[in-house]
Scaffold this motif. Structure first.
Motif, PDB file in Angstrom:
ATOM      1  N   ALA A 297       0.862  -1.196   0.000  1.00  0.00           N
ATOM      2  CA  ALA A 297       0.000   0.000   0.000  1.00  0.00           C
ATOM      3  C   ALA A 297       0.892   1.237   0.000  1.00  0.00           C
ATOM      4  N   ASP A 298       0.362   2.305  -0.563  1.00  0.00           N
ATOM      5  CA  ASP A 298       1.069   3.596  -0.557  1.00  0.00           C
ATOM      6  C   ASP A 298       2.471   3.487  -1.162  1.00  0.00           C
ATOM      7  N   LYS A 299       2.589   2.689  -2.209  1.00  0.00           N
ATOM      8  CA  LYS A 299       3.922   2.414  -2.782  1.00  0.00           C
ATOM      9  C   LYS A 299       4.669   3.696  -3.164  1.00  0.00           C
ATOM     10  N   ASN A 300       3.971   4.617  -3.807  1.00  0.00           N
ATOM     11  CA  ASN A 300       4.690   5.801  -4.304  1.00  0.00           C
ATOM     12  C   ASN A 300       5.083   6.783  -3.204  1.00  0.00           C
ATOM     13  N   ASP A 301       4.572   6.576  -1.995  1.00  0.00           N
ATOM     14  CA  ASP A 301       4.987   7.435  -0.871  1.00  0.00           C
ATOM     15  C   ASP A 301       6.196   6.878  -0.139  1.00  0.00           C
ATOM     16  N   ALA A 302       6.591   5.649  -0.517  1.00  0.00           N
ATOM     17  CA  ALA A 302       7.586   4.937   0.285  1.00  0.00           C
ATOM     18  C   ALA A 302       8.926   5.675   0.382  1.00  0.00           C
ATOM     19  N   TYR A 303       9.252   6.458  -0.644  1.00  0.00           N
ATOM     20  CA  TYR A 303      10.537   7.174  -0.643  1.00  0.00           C
ATOM     21  C   TYR A 303      10.523   8.383   0.276  1.00  0.00           C
ATOM     22  N   PHE A 304       9.352   8.759   0.714  1.00  0.00           N
ATOM     23  CA  PHE A 304       9.253  10.042   1.413  1.00  0.00           C
ATOM     24  C   PHE A 304       8.820   9.883   2.868  1.00  0.00           C
ATOM     25  N   THR A 305       8.777   8.646   3.349  1.00  0.00           N
ATOM     26  CA  THR A 305       8.309   8.458   4.728  1.00  0.00           C
ATOM     27  C   THR A 305       9.406   8.836   5.729  1.00  0.00           C
ATOM     28  N   ALA A 306      10.667   8.530   5.391  1.00  0.00           N
ATOM     29  CA  ALA A 306      11.764   8.961   6.271  1.00  0.00           C
ATOM     30  C   ALA A 306      12.044  10.439   6.004  1.00  0.00           C
ATOM     31  N   PRO A 307      12.292  11.227   7.059  1.00  0.00           N
ATOM     32  CA  PRO A 307      12.573  12.652   6.823  1.00  0.00           C
ATOM     33  C   PRO A 307      13.853  12.831   5.999  1.00  0.00           C
ATOM     34  N   SER A 308      13.796  13.735   5.017  1.00  0.00           N
ATOM     35  CA  SER A 308      15.001  14.079   4.246  1.00  0.00           C
ATOM     36  C   SER A 308      14.754  15.428   3.590  1.00  0.00           C
TER      37      SER A 308
END
Ligand SMILES: C[S@@+](CC[C@H](N)C(=O)[O-])C[C@H]1O[C@@H](n2cnc3c(N)ncnc32)[C@H](O)[C@@H]1O
Length: 243
Positions: A132-143
Motif C-alpha cells: 500500500a502507498d507504494k509511491n509514498d515509500a521514498y518520502f516516509t523517512a525525513p530528508s
C-alpha cells in the motif's frame, strides 16, 4: 504502465535484487496465516520474492500477465506459474490460503476488480497481503528531498489506487477485515536528487504530468545539495486482511 516484457531482463537487478526479495518475503511471511498450504502470488513478476516463500508442505503459485516476466519466474517455480490477468484468475473460488499483491495495485487504474478476484479465490479464513502507498515509500523517512517535494506532491499527485485507506475500505466492503501490517526496506534503493530529476524528465513521476509541475519539481530538486548522494531507502507498507 511500464512494458514488463521489455523490463524483465533487468528487473531483478534494478529493483534491489536478492536483498530486497529477502526482506520482502520475510515481511510477507510475517503476515501469512499459520500453516498456509496454498499461497498465490499475483503479479509475481520474475518470482524473485515468490520463490522465497516455498516451504515443505506448501504449494506456492505465481501468476502474472507478462510472458517475459513469467519466463524468469518459471525457472524459480517450475510448473507453478500461470499467465493470467489479476482480475481473472484461472483458479476455483475458495481454493487458496493466501493471496499476495506485491507492488501491483499502484500500477492499476482501479484496484477494485483485482481485490474482488483475490477475495473470490481466498478460502474462508484466508489472508490477502498487499503493498500500500507504494509511491509514498521514498518520502516516509525525513530528508531534504522529501521536504523539498512535499508541497508539489500534495498538490499534484493523483489519488493513489493503492492508498491504504482506500484499500481498507474496499477490502472491508468485500468482507475482509484488517488483521495486520508490516513494512520492508527497499535496500539500496534510495535515490539522489539527480536520479529523481531524471525520473521526472522521463515522465515517471505522477506529480509531474504537466510542464509547469515538471519545471517546478526539477527546480526544487536542482536546488538541493549533494546532487549525487542517495537519500534514505524507501520503506514499503504491507497490509493484511482476513476473509
Ligand atoms: C513492479 S512488478 C512486481 C513484481 C513482483 N511482485 C515483485 O515484487 O518483484 C509488477 C508486476 O505486475 C504485473 N502486472 C501488471 N498488471 C497486471 C495485471 N493486470 N495482471 C497480472 N499481472 C500484472 C507486471 O507484469 C509485473 O510483473
Amino acid at each position: 504502465m511500464l512494458d514488463y516484457d521489455a523490463e524483465a531482463r533487468d528487473y531483478d537487478a534494478s529493483r534491489g535484487g536478492e536483498p530486497r526479495a529477502r526482506v520482502a518475503a520475510a515481511a510477507v511471511e510475517r503476515l501469512l496465516p499459520v500453516g498456509a498450504r496454498v499461497v498465490l502470488d499475483v503479479a509475481c513478476g520474475t518470482g524473485i520474492v515468490t520463490a522465497r516463500l516455498l516451504r515443505p508442505g506448501r504449494t506456492v503459485l505465481g501468476a502474472d500477465r507478462s510472458p517475459g516476466m513469467l519466463r524468469l519466474a518459471a525457472r524459480r517455480l517450475p510448473g507453478a506459474v500461470l499467465c493470467a490477468d489479476a482480475a481473472q484468475l484461472p483458479l476455483r473460488a475458495g481454493s487458496v490460503d493466501a493471496v499476495l499483491l506485491v507492488w501491483l495495485l499502484h500500477l492499476l487504474p482501479d484496484a477494485a476488480p483485482v481485490l474482488a478476484e483475490a477475495r473470490r479465490v481466498l478460502r474462508p479464513g484466508g489472508v490477502l497481503v498487499t503493498t500500500a502507498d507504494k509511491n509514498d515509500a521514498y518520502f516516509t523517512a525525513p530528508s531534504d528531498l522529501a521536504e523539498a517535494t512535499a508541497a508539489l506532491r500534495r498538490r499534484h499527485a493523483p489519488r493513489a489506487t493503492d492508498a491504504a485507506d482506500l484499500l481498507t475500505a474496499r477490502a472491508t466492503a468485500l468482507g475482509l477485515r484488517p488483521v495486520g501490517e508490516t513494512s520492508f526496506p527497499g535496500l539500496g534503493q534510495g535515490r539522489s536528487p539527480r536520479a529523481w530529476r531524471e525520473a521526472a524528465e522521463r515522465g515517471r513521476l505522477p506529480w509531474c504530468r504537466e510542464p509547469a509541475e515538471l519545471a517546478a519539481t526539477v527546480r526544487a530538486l536542482a536546488a538541493l545539495p549533494d546532487q549525487d548522494a542517495p537519500r534514505p531507502d524507501p520503506r514499503y507498507r504491507l497490509l493484511a486482511f482476513r476473509g
